[in-house]
Design an enzyme around this catalytic site. Structure first.
Site, PDB file in Angstrom:
ATOM      1  N   ASP A 168       0.898  -1.085  -0.096  1.00  0.00           N
ATOM      2  CA  ASP A 168       0.016  -0.130   0.074  1.00  0.00           C
ATOM      3  C   ASP A 168       0.831   1.261  -0.151  1.00  0.00           C
ATOM      4  O   ASP A 168       0.948   2.094  -0.594  1.00  0.00           O
ATOM      5  CB  ASP A 168      -0.805  -0.024   1.323  1.00  0.00           C
ATOM      6  N   TYR A 216      -6.214  -9.934  10.045  1.00  0.00           N
ATOM      7  CA  TYR A 216      -4.844  -9.849   9.128  1.00  0.00           C
ATOM      8  C   TYR A 216      -3.604 -10.479   9.694  1.00  0.00           C
ATOM      9  O   TYR A 216      -2.653 -11.166   8.946  1.00  0.00           O
ATOM     10  CB  TYR A 216      -4.565  -8.333   8.877  1.00  0.00           C
TER      11      TYR A 216
HETATM   12  C1  GLA Z   1      -3.459  -4.515   3.392  1.00  0.00           C
HETATM   13  C2  GLA Z   1      -2.067  -4.644   3.625  1.00  0.00           C
HETATM   14  C3  GLA Z   1      -1.140  -4.806   2.588  1.00  0.00           C
HETATM   15  C4  GLA Z   1      -1.684  -6.042   1.910  1.00  0.00           C
HETATM   16  C5  GLA Z   1      -2.910  -6.026   1.718  1.00  0.00           C
HETATM   17  C6  GLA Z   1      -3.414  -7.431   1.173  1.00  0.00           C
HETATM   18  O1  GLA Z   1      -3.900  -3.581   2.501  1.00  0.00           O
HETATM   19  O2  GLA Z   1      -1.869  -3.117   4.133  1.00  0.00           O
HETATM   20  O3  GLA Z   1      -0.128  -4.852   2.941  1.00  0.00           O
HETATM   21  O4  GLA Z   1      -1.101  -7.242   2.520  1.00  0.00           O
HETATM   22  O5  GLA Z   1      -3.984  -5.934   2.751  1.00  0.00           O
HETATM   23  O6  GLA Z   1      -3.037  -7.815  -0.190  1.00  0.00           O
END
Ligand code: GLA
Length: 390
Positions: A175, A225
């Site tokens: 991101d 996550y």
């Molecule tokens: C979030 C995290 C990223 C990535 C996505 C899934 O956005 O910040 O680093 O892992 O999830 O692809």
């Protein structure tokens, strides 16, 4: 992007006029076309910076106070650069003060405070990187005022470490790097191991990018996550590899007995998603949009069946999109657990696609989804006068 003139006027209203001129900064959000949950395994991903994000009006102060406001939330937050410890009461402001904290940890301490006004136009918690956008707009502003001379990739790392060590989310680099280094007219094939980016022209003349928001905010997303990441790391360790993304599927099958059922599925997603990204980048380059669409669908299915991050809202949204004749491809985007789907629609079919998805989703879920068209954009930057006036 929010209206620059309006935000600059609001800044004057809050903080008054002074001899020092405020400066304007913008950081985009991002949408990921394909390649989710493999950045933290050092995989290849294919995101794109979008033309919605966070605008910041910033002016340096003569003391060490940071005073910040957001047009999107009530109240004012104040902190002193002498005490940048994490404080849960700071809420969204933690991303801002966290960036100052991370910079100072790296030896780039700010010696003057700021008046800051933020204004965004990406929904939070929707999987479009509103937090990376906030981190990067702040990092670019601090870097510019203080003259630290840090490059975009360094600032992306500052953003990621703020998120990892200050906020407590073990996110990968995708991101922040997409937000820092986006390029208008292009998707980015990003290597999350060495952080190199190759820009792939996006065929804006053939397809339009639509974001479909389920309006279902991600819940418990941070801990879920972190759990996913842990399962992938433990699978890699049990299989004896540091590059799970490159492990042939046959070796995963061969090592199956070492893994529990969940680790096996998490690892299978990691391996197959990497293969899809490589193929998708090729399809985008050669203009094979049909193949790209198929890969996007397979990616969604893998995130649903092997990674368990889609949930009923995103599944309904993807199904609603797949049912529209004008749709080339669609999938969930970002971390999952709610949030948005990314939809590629044939040019000219946008209105029909938006209407069709909204109608179909409402019928499936009984709640409304919201679709909007986005364009691509450049990475986080100070706005030159022309862009600020545009
Ligand atoms: C979030 C995290 C990223 C990535 C996505 C899934 O956005 O910040 O680093 O892992 O999830 O692809």
């Amino acid at each position: 992007m929010r209206d620059v003139v309006e935000v600059a006027e609001a800044f004057r209203g809050f903080f008054g006029d002074q001899d020092r001129r405020p400066r304007l900064f913008f950081a985009p959000g991002r949408v990921n076309l394909i390649g989710d949950h493999i950045d933290y395994s050092g995989g290849l991903v294919l995101p794109m910076a979008i033309d919605r994000g966070t605008l910041l009006v910033a002016r340096q102060r003569r003391d060490t106070t940071i005073r910040a406001r957001s047009l999107d939330r009530p109240g004012e937050v104040i902190a002193d650069l002498g005490d940048t410890r994490f404080d849960p009461a700071h809420d969204w402001f933690s991303y801002v003060i966290g960036v100052a904290h991370t910079l100072a940890t790296d030896g780039y301490a700010l010696d003057a405070g700021f008046d800051l006004l933020f204004a965004g136009d990406i929904p939070d918690g929707a999987g479009l990187s509103s937090s990376a956008s906030l981190e990067l707009v702040t990092a670019v502003a601090f870097n510019t005022f203080a003259g630290f001379g840090l490059a975009a990739t360094d600032l992306a790392e500052v953003g990621q470490r703020t998120e990892n060590d200050y906020i407590g989310v073990s996110c990968g680099i995708m991101d922040q790097l997409a937000v820092a280094r986006g390029r208008r007219g292009h998707a980015m094939l990003m290597d999350c191991d060495d952080m190199t980016v190759s820009y792939v022209p996006f065929p804006h003349d053939r397809v339009t990018l639509i974001i479909a928001n389920s309006n279902h905010r991600r819940s418990l997303a941070d801990s879920a996550y972190n759990d996913r990441r842990q399962a992938v790391e433990s699978a890699a360790e049990l299989l004896g590899t540091t590059r799970l993304v490159d492990l042939p599927l046959t070796e995963l099958q061969g090592g199956k007995r070492h893994l529990n059922e969940q680790e096996f599925r998490r690892a299978r997603h990691t391996i197959t998603e990497q293969a899809r990204v490589i193929e998708a980048a090729g399809a985008l380059r050669s203009g094979d949009l049909e193949r790209l669409g198929t890969l996007m669908r397979e990616s969604h299915e893998s995130l649903r069946d092997d990674f368990d991050v889609t949930g009923p809202h995103l599944d309904a949204l993807a199904a609603a999109a797949w049912a529209q004749p004008g749709v080339v491809g669609a999938r969930m985007t970002g971390a999952g657990f709610g949030g948005c789907a990314v939809v590629l629609a044939r040019r000219g079919a946008e209105a029909e696609v938006v209407e069709g998805i909204e109608r179909d989703y409402l019928a499936r879920m009984g709640t409304a989804a919201t679709c909007f068209v986005v364009g691509s954009d450049d990475g986080a930057r100070e706005l030159a006068d022309e862009e600020a006036e545009a």
